[in-house]
Design a protein around this motif. Structure first.
Motif, PDB file in Angstrom:
ATOM      1  N   LYS A  71     -46.843  75.706  26.102  1.00  0.00           N
ATOM      2  CA  LYS A  71     -45.643  75.616  26.927  1.00  0.00           C
ATOM      3  C   LYS A  71     -44.514  74.983  26.127  1.00  0.00           C
ATOM      4  O   LYS A  71     -44.754  74.139  25.263  1.00  0.00           O
ATOM      5  CB  LYS A  71     -45.896  74.768  28.185  1.00  0.00           C
ATOM      6  CG  LYS A  71     -46.983  75.298  29.097  1.00  0.00           C
ATOM      7  CD  LYS A  71     -46.589  76.613  29.710  1.00  0.00           C
ATOM      8  CE  LYS A  71     -47.623  77.085  30.720  1.00  0.00           C
ATOM      9  NZ  LYS A  71     -47.366  78.437  31.169  1.00  0.00           N
ATOM     10  N   SER A  90     -41.824  73.765  28.046  1.00  0.00           N
ATOM     11  CA  SER A  90     -41.106  73.155  29.162  1.00  0.00           C
ATOM     12  C   SER A  90     -40.867  71.667  28.891  1.00  0.00           C
ATOM     13  O   SER A  90     -41.318  71.110  27.895  1.00  0.00           O
ATOM     14  CB  SER A  90     -41.909  73.341  30.439  1.00  0.00           C
ATOM     15  OG  SER A  90     -43.178  72.741  30.294  1.00  0.00           O
ATOM     16  N   SER A  91     -40.215  71.019  29.849  1.00  0.00           N
ATOM     17  CA  SER A  91     -39.927  69.590  29.719  1.00  0.00           C
ATOM     18  C   SER A  91     -41.095  68.717  30.183  1.00  0.00           C
ATOM     19  O   SER A  91     -41.044  67.501  30.072  1.00  0.00           O
ATOM     20  CB  SER A  91     -38.669  69.238  30.513  1.00  0.00           C
ATOM     21  OG  SER A  91     -38.863  69.534  31.885  1.00  0.00           O
ATOM     22  N   GLY A  92     -42.146  69.347  30.705  1.00  0.00           N
ATOM     23  CA  GLY A  92     -43.309  68.596  31.161  1.00  0.00           C
ATOM     24  C   GLY A  92     -44.495  69.517  31.378  1.00  0.00           C
ATOM     25  O   GLY A  92     -44.374  70.733  31.266  1.00  0.00           O
ATOM     26  N   ILE A  93     -45.627  68.924  31.671  1.00  0.00           N
ATOM     27  CA  ILE A  93     -46.819  69.691  32.029  1.00  0.00           C
ATOM     28  C   ILE A  93     -46.942  69.601  33.543  1.00  0.00           C
ATOM     29  O   ILE A  93     -47.236  68.537  34.095  1.00  0.00           O
ATOM     30  CB  ILE A  93     -48.077  69.171  31.314  1.00  0.00           C
ATOM     31  CG1 ILE A  93     -47.936  69.387  29.809  1.00  0.00           C
ATOM     32  CG2 ILE A  93     -49.324  69.853  31.864  1.00  0.00           C
ATOM     33  CD1 ILE A  93     -49.111  68.903  28.977  1.00  0.00           C
ATOM     34  N   TRP A  94     -46.677  70.705  34.215  1.00  0.00           N
ATOM     35  CA  TRP A  94     -46.633  70.741  35.672  1.00  0.00           C
ATOM     36  C   TRP A  94     -47.988  71.159  36.237  1.00  0.00           C
ATOM     37  O   TRP A  94     -48.745  71.903  35.619  1.00  0.00           O
ATOM     38  CB  TRP A  94     -45.526  71.694  36.134  1.00  0.00           C
ATOM     39  CG  TRP A  94     -44.243  71.437  35.416  1.00  0.00           C
ATOM     40  CD1 TRP A  94     -43.567  72.296  34.615  1.00  0.00           C
ATOM     41  CD2 TRP A  94     -43.490  70.215  35.383  1.00  0.00           C
ATOM     42  NE1 TRP A  94     -42.444  71.708  34.093  1.00  0.00           N
ATOM     43  CE2 TRP A  94     -42.374  70.425  34.547  1.00  0.00           C
ATOM     44  CE3 TRP A  94     -43.651  68.966  35.972  1.00  0.00           C
ATOM     45  CZ2 TRP A  94     -41.423  69.431  34.295  1.00  0.00           C
ATOM     46  CZ3 TRP A  94     -42.708  67.975  35.719  1.00  0.00           C
ATOM     47  CH2 TRP A  94     -41.619  68.216  34.906  1.00  0.00           C
ATOM     48  N   ASP A  95     -48.280  70.692  37.441  1.00  0.00           N
ATOM     49  CA  ASP A  95     -49.578  70.957  38.086  1.00  0.00           C
ATOM     50  C   ASP A  95     -49.899  72.445  38.175  1.00  0.00           C
ATOM     51  O   ASP A  95     -51.053  72.850  38.038  1.00  0.00           O
ATOM     52  CB  ASP A  95     -49.608  70.352  39.493  1.00  0.00           C
ATOM     53  CG  ASP A  95     -49.590  68.826  39.483  1.00  0.00           C
ATOM     54  OD1 ASP A  95     -49.942  68.236  38.435  1.00  0.00           O
ATOM     55  OD2 ASP A  95     -49.237  68.235  40.511  1.00  0.00           O
ATOM     56  N   GLU A  96     -48.888  73.280  38.398  1.00  0.00           N
ATOM     57  CA  GLU A  96     -49.112  74.717  38.553  1.00  0.00           C
ATOM     58  C   GLU A  96     -49.728  75.356  37.308  1.00  0.00           C
ATOM     59  O   GLU A  96     -50.383  76.389  37.396  1.00  0.00           O
ATOM     60  CB  GLU A  96     -47.794  75.437  38.873  1.00  0.00           C
ATOM     61  CG  GLU A  96     -47.177  75.038  40.187  1.00  0.00           C
ATOM     62  CD  GLU A  96     -46.381  73.726  40.096  1.00  0.00           C
ATOM     63  OE1 GLU A  96     -46.040  73.273  38.979  1.00  0.00           O
ATOM     64  OE2 GLU A  96     -46.114  73.150  41.164  1.00  0.00           O
ATOM     65  N   TYR A  97     -49.539  74.747  36.166  1.00  0.00           N
ATOM     66  CA  TYR A  97     -50.096  75.302  34.927  1.00  0.00           C
ATOM     67  C   TYR A  97     -51.616  75.376  34.993  1.00  0.00           C
ATOM     68  O   TYR A  97     -52.237  76.255  34.391  1.00  0.00           O
ATOM     69  CB  TYR A  97     -49.684  74.481  33.712  1.00  0.00           C
ATOM     70  CG  TYR A  97     -48.211  74.480  33.401  1.00  0.00           C
ATOM     71  CD1 TYR A  97     -47.330  75.422  33.941  1.00  0.00           C
ATOM     72  CD2 TYR A  97     -47.690  73.532  32.548  1.00  0.00           C
ATOM     73  CE1 TYR A  97     -45.980  75.411  33.624  1.00  0.00           C
ATOM     74  CE2 TYR A  97     -46.334  73.511  32.227  1.00  0.00           C
ATOM     75  CZ  TYR A  97     -45.498  74.443  32.760  1.00  0.00           C
ATOM     76  OH  TYR A  97     -44.163  74.435  32.444  1.00  0.00           O
ATOM     77  N   ARG A 149     -47.963  71.241  25.150  1.00  0.00           N
ATOM     78  CA  ARG A 149     -46.524  71.358  25.362  1.00  0.00           C
ATOM     79  C   ARG A 149     -45.788  70.936  24.099  1.00  0.00           C
ATOM     80  O   ARG A 149     -45.974  69.844  23.583  1.00  0.00           O
ATOM     81  CB  ARG A 149     -46.067  70.473  26.528  1.00  0.00           C
ATOM     82  CG  ARG A 149     -44.592  70.667  26.876  1.00  0.00           C
ATOM     83  CD  ARG A 149     -44.129  69.676  27.901  1.00  0.00           C
ATOM     84  NE  ARG A 149     -44.107  68.312  27.396  1.00  0.00           N
ATOM     85  CZ  ARG A 149     -43.147  67.806  26.625  1.00  0.00           C
ATOM     86  NH1 ARG A 149     -42.122  68.534  26.257  1.00  0.00           N
ATOM     87  NH2 ARG A 149     -43.216  66.553  26.226  1.00  0.00           N
TER      88      ARG A 149
END
Length: 114
Positions: free
Chosen positions: A37, A39-46, A72
Protein backbone atom coordinates in the motif's frame (compact mmCIF):
# COMPACT_ATOMS: atom_id res chain seq x y z
CA UNK A 1 12.46 -13.80 2.48
CA UNK A 2 11.80 -16.14 -0.43
CA UNK A 3 9.28 -14.70 -2.87
CA UNK A 4 7.05 -17.33 -4.49
CA UNK A 5 4.79 -15.13 -6.62
CA UNK A 6 3.98 -11.53 -7.39
CA UNK A 7 0.82 -10.08 -8.92
CA UNK A 8 -0.79 -13.52 -8.59
CA UNK A 9 -4.28 -13.77 -10.02
CA UNK A 10 -6.72 -15.47 -7.65
CA UNK A 11 -10.31 -16.71 -7.99
CA UNK A 12 -12.77 -18.03 -5.42
CA UNK A 13 -15.20 -20.57 -6.86
CA UNK A 14 -17.09 -20.67 -3.57
CA UNK A 15 -17.84 -16.92 -3.49
CA UNK A 16 -17.29 -16.04 -7.17
CA UNK A 17 -14.77 -13.22 -6.93
CA UNK A 18 -11.34 -12.59 -8.41
CA UNK A 19 -8.41 -10.39 -7.57
CA UNK A 20 -4.67 -9.97 -7.71
CA UNK A 21 -2.53 -10.78 -4.69
CA UNK A 22 0.53 -8.54 -4.57
CA UNK A 23 2.87 -11.26 -3.35
CA UNK A 24 3.24 -14.70 -1.80
CA UNK A 25 6.42 -15.45 0.12
CA UNK A 26 8.07 -17.62 2.72
CA UNK A 27 9.43 -15.59 5.63
CA UNK A 28 11.27 -17.40 8.42
CA UNK A 29 9.82 -20.68 7.15
CA UNK A 30 6.22 -19.43 7.18
CA UNK A 31 3.95 -19.06 4.14
CA UNK A 32 2.51 -15.56 3.98
CA UNK A 33 0.53 -13.48 1.52
CA UNK A 34 0.93 -9.76 1.39
CA UNK A 35 -0.38 -6.56 -0.01
CA UNK A 36 1.58 -3.38 -0.71
CA UNK A 37 0.00 0.00 0.00
CA UNK A 38 1.03 3.61 -0.57
CA UNK A 39 -1.68 5.11 1.64
CA UNK A 40 -1.20 7.29 4.71
CA UNK A 41 -2.02 4.38 7.02
CA UNK A 42 -2.94 0.73 7.30
CA UNK A 43 -6.73 0.69 7.45
CA UNK A 44 -8.88 -2.13 8.85
CA UNK A 45 -10.52 -2.77 5.45
CA UNK A 46 -7.18 -3.97 4.07
CA UNK A 47 -7.49 -7.14 6.15
CA UNK A 48 -10.70 -8.05 4.34
CA UNK A 49 -8.80 -7.91 1.07
CA UNK A 50 -5.99 -10.17 2.31
CA UNK A 51 -8.52 -12.59 3.81
CA UNK A 52 -10.21 -12.82 0.39
CA UNK A 53 -6.84 -13.62 -1.19
CA UNK A 54 -6.18 -16.30 1.43
CA UNK A 55 -9.65 -17.85 0.91
CA UNK A 56 -9.10 -18.15 -2.83
CA UNK A 57 -5.60 -19.59 -2.42
CA UNK A 58 -6.88 -22.18 0.07
CA UNK A 59 -9.59 -23.15 -2.44
CA UNK A 60 -6.87 -23.56 -5.08
CA UNK A 61 -5.14 -26.10 -2.84
CA UNK A 62 -2.49 -24.07 -1.06
CA UNK A 63 -2.01 -26.16 2.06
CA UNK A 64 -1.34 -23.55 4.72
CA UNK A 65 -0.92 -19.80 4.97
CA UNK A 66 0.40 -18.74 8.36
CA UNK A 67 -0.67 -15.11 8.15
CA UNK A 68 -1.18 -12.12 5.93
CA UNK A 69 0.80 -8.90 5.97
CA UNK A 70 0.34 -5.36 4.79
CA UNK A 71 3.43 -3.37 3.85
CA UNK A 72 2.86 0.36 3.62
CA UNK A 73 5.38 2.50 1.80
CA UNK A 74 4.28 6.09 2.32
CA UNK A 75 4.80 8.76 -0.29
CA UNK A 76 6.65 10.70 2.41
CA UNK A 77 9.24 7.93 2.83
CA UNK A 78 7.56 6.31 5.85
CA UNK A 79 7.41 2.52 6.11
CA UNK A 80 5.15 0.23 8.12
CA UNK A 81 4.51 -3.53 8.28
CA UNK A 82 1.62 -5.25 10.08
CA UNK A 83 0.63 -8.89 10.17
CA UNK A 84 -2.74 -10.45 10.90
CA UNK A 85 -3.86 -13.94 11.88
CA UNK A 86 -7.62 -13.46 12.44
CA UNK A 87 -8.70 -15.09 9.15
CA UNK A 88 -12.14 -16.38 10.20
CA UNK A 89 -13.31 -12.97 11.43
CA UNK A 90 -12.01 -11.17 8.35
CA UNK A 91 -13.31 -13.60 5.73
CA UNK A 92 -16.75 -13.47 7.38
CA UNK A 93 -16.74 -9.66 7.16
CA UNK A 94 -15.50 -9.79 3.56
CA UNK A 95 -18.29 -12.16 2.49
CA UNK A 96 -20.86 -9.95 4.22
CA UNK A 97 -19.49 -6.88 2.42
CA UNK A 98 -19.51 -8.79 -0.88
CA UNK A 99 -23.14 -9.79 -0.35
CA UNK A 100 -24.07 -6.18 0.42
CA UNK A 101 -22.22 -4.92 -2.68
CA UNK A 102 -24.02 -7.44 -4.88
CA UNK A 103 -27.39 -6.57 -3.33
CA UNK A 104 -26.79 -2.85 -3.96
CA UNK A 105 -25.81 -3.57 -7.55
CA UNK A 106 -28.98 -5.61 -8.06
CA UNK A 107 -31.17 -2.92 -6.51
CA UNK A 108 -29.60 -0.26 -8.71
CA UNK A 109 -30.21 -2.42 -11.79
CA UNK A 110 -33.83 -3.06 -10.80
CA UNK A 111 -34.48 0.65 -10.22
CA UNK A 112 -33.33 1.48 -13.77
CA UNK A 113 -35.77 -1.08 -15.24
CA UNK A 114 -38.87 0.88 -14.15
Amino acid sequence: VEFKASERKIYSKKYNYAGTCDFCAVIDGKNIIGDLKTSSGIWDEYWLQTAAYKQALLEEGVKYIHHTIIIRCGKDGSFEVKEMNDFENHISAFVSALDLFRWQKKMKFLSTKK
